[in-house]
Design a protein around this motif. Sequence first.
Motif, PDB file in Angstrom:
ATOM      1  N   LEU A 127      22.223 -27.133  -1.588  1.00 46.93           N
ATOM      2  CA  LEU A 127      22.865 -26.301  -2.594  1.00 46.93           C
ATOM      3  C   LEU A 127      23.915 -25.390  -1.978  1.00 46.93           C
ATOM      4  O   LEU A 127      24.974 -25.144  -2.570  1.00 46.93           O
ATOM      5  N   LYS A 128      23.614 -24.865  -0.811  1.00 47.27           N
ATOM      6  CA  LYS A 128      24.516 -24.040  -0.022  1.00 47.27           C
ATOM      7  C   LYS A 128      24.256 -24.375   1.445  1.00 47.27           C
ATOM      8  O   LYS A 128      23.245 -25.019   1.763  1.00 47.27           O
ATOM      9  N   PRO A 129      25.126 -23.968   2.363  1.00 50.48           N
ATOM     10  CA  PRO A 129      24.870 -24.263   3.779  1.00 50.48           C
ATOM     11  C   PRO A 129      23.512 -23.758   4.264  1.00 50.48           C
ATOM     12  O   PRO A 129      22.941 -24.325   5.199  1.00 50.48           O
ATOM     13  N   TRP A 130      22.987 -22.726   3.608  1.00 51.35           N
ATOM     14  CA  TRP A 130      21.730 -22.126   4.048  1.00 51.35           C
ATOM     15  C   TRP A 130      20.576 -22.357   3.051  1.00 51.35           C
ATOM     16  O   TRP A 130      19.501 -21.794   3.211  1.00 51.35           O
ATOM     17  N   ASN A 162      25.050 -38.003   3.311  1.00 51.93           N
ATOM     18  CA  ASN A 162      26.378 -37.403   3.374  1.00 51.93           C
ATOM     19  C   ASN A 162      26.187 -35.928   3.701  1.00 51.93           C
ATOM     20  O   ASN A 162      25.092 -35.519   4.114  1.00 51.93           O
ATOM     21  N   LYS A 163      27.227 -35.103   3.521  1.00 52.19           N
ATOM     22  CA  LYS A 163      27.126 -33.691   3.881  1.00 52.19           C
ATOM     23  C   LYS A 163      26.198 -32.914   2.952  1.00 52.19           C
ATOM     24  O   LYS A 163      25.745 -31.820   3.284  1.00 52.19           O
ATOM     25  N   LYS A 164      25.901 -33.472   1.764  1.00 52.09           N
ATOM     26  CA  LYS A 164      25.116 -32.750   0.767  1.00 52.09           C
ATOM     27  C   LYS A 164      23.678 -33.241   0.633  1.00 52.09           C
ATOM     28  O   LYS A 164      22.779 -32.464   0.322  1.00 52.09           O
ATOM     29  N   SER A 165      23.433 -34.517   0.804  1.00 52.11           N
ATOM     30  CA  SER A 165      22.122 -35.073   0.457  1.00 52.11           C
ATOM     31  C   SER A 165      21.556 -35.929   1.578  1.00 52.11           C
ATOM     32  O   SER A 165      22.270 -36.359   2.489  1.00 52.11           O
ATOM     33  N   GLY A 166      20.254 -36.189   1.468  1.00 53.79           N
ATOM     34  CA  GLY A 166      19.595 -37.000   2.483  1.00 53.79           C
ATOM     35  C   GLY A 166      18.112 -37.180   2.186  1.00 53.79           C
ATOM     36  O   GLY A 166      17.602 -36.771   1.134  1.00 53.79           O
ATOM     37  N   TRP A 190       5.722 -33.157  -4.989  1.00 58.89           N
ATOM     38  CA  TRP A 190       6.037 -31.833  -4.463  1.00 58.89           C
ATOM     39  C   TRP A 190       7.517 -31.502  -4.613  1.00 58.89           C
ATOM     40  O   TRP A 190       8.369 -32.387  -4.647  1.00 58.89           O
ATOM     41  N   GLU A 191       7.768 -30.197  -4.747  1.00 61.61           N
ATOM     42  CA  GLU A 191       9.116 -29.661  -4.845  1.00 61.61           C
ATOM     43  C   GLU A 191       9.213 -28.476  -3.881  1.00 61.61           C
ATOM     44  O   GLU A 191       8.245 -27.732  -3.728  1.00 61.61           O
ATOM     45  N   GLN A 192      10.363 -28.327  -3.251  1.00 59.92           N
ATOM     46  CA  GLN A 192      10.474 -27.216  -2.315  1.00 59.92           C
ATOM     47  C   GLN A 192      11.904 -26.687  -2.235  1.00 59.92           C
ATOM     48  O   GLN A 192      12.866 -27.366  -2.583  1.00 59.92           O
ATOM     49  N   LEU A 193      11.991 -25.454  -1.762  1.00 62.11           N
ATOM     50  CA  LEU A 193      13.265 -24.795  -1.501  1.00 62.11           C
ATOM     51  C   LEU A 193      13.201 -24.235  -0.088  1.00 62.11           C
ATOM     52  O   LEU A 193      12.248 -23.529   0.263  1.00 62.11           O
ATOM     53  N   ILE A 194      14.212 -24.561   0.725  1.00 62.15           N
ATOM     54  CA  ILE A 194      14.285 -24.076   2.105  1.00 62.15           C
ATOM     55  C   ILE A 194      15.475 -23.134   2.233  1.00 62.15           C
ATOM     56  O   ILE A 194      16.593 -23.461   1.813  1.00 62.15           O
ATOM     57  N   LEU A 195      15.223 -21.962   2.822  1.00 60.15           N
ATOM     58  CA  LEU A 195      16.260 -20.983   3.115  1.00 60.15           C
ATOM     59  C   LEU A 195      16.356 -20.828   4.628  1.00 60.15           C
ATOM     60  O   LEU A 195      15.334 -20.634   5.295  1.00 60.15           O
TER      61      LEU A 195
END
Length: 226
Positions: free
Chosen positions: A56-59, A23-27, A88-93
């Motif tokens: 979490l946010k658009p970016w 959906n627009k939030k998850s994948g 593994w865990e990650q954060l993308i900006l």
Amino acid sequence: MLPAVSQTTHTGWLATFYSVDFNKKSGLIGDVQFRSGDDFNHMQTLMLRAGYQYKLKPWMTATVGYALVQHRRTINGFSGYGPEHRIWEQLILLQKVKFINIQHRFRLEQRFISKSYEDDGSIRHDGNIYSNRFRYFFRSVIPFGGQKDFSRGAFGAVQDEVMLQFGDKSGTNGKVFDQNRLYLALGYRFSKKVDLEAGYMNQYVEGRQDNFVNNHVIQLATYLRF
């Protein structure tokens, strides 16, 4: 003290990176990679990686996942493949500077590397070595046409990734610094769903004591978005 040993290798990597939106939030995101040995003479590594991501946010996107990595190992003249399991865990900006898209990725890995040994001509495994690793990655995609909404055309890609270890490092190289990967590529975006690119990567891998490997990599990659 033993003298430093430097090794220069030439390898080829084939990779497919994919993302599937629920959906627009998850994948789902992931990749499949095949990496050759020196001078392209055998399969050195097979990687299967997947993760669940949430926007979490658009970016800003967070992901948690699992990877299975099969590494080729040679012990007493005999070769075989040993598994490594990774959580593994990650954060993308995401960042945009005019028409240039930039991705910053921060990843933590919990690695379970199999302990391998040779037994009667076969490579066997008994237990695991646990290791923690932090990875920072940035990638910039530069459309040659200067399009702000880039959906088709040729592009250049520049990326770099540094990998640092923390916690108990005795089971790996015993150091904080693990490796660095600098990559330059040319590609073509066929649509918003498909990219194809080819490029050169310099992979510098730190070994124990003063040893290191300088790996020259030719990579062919596809990026699929569903």
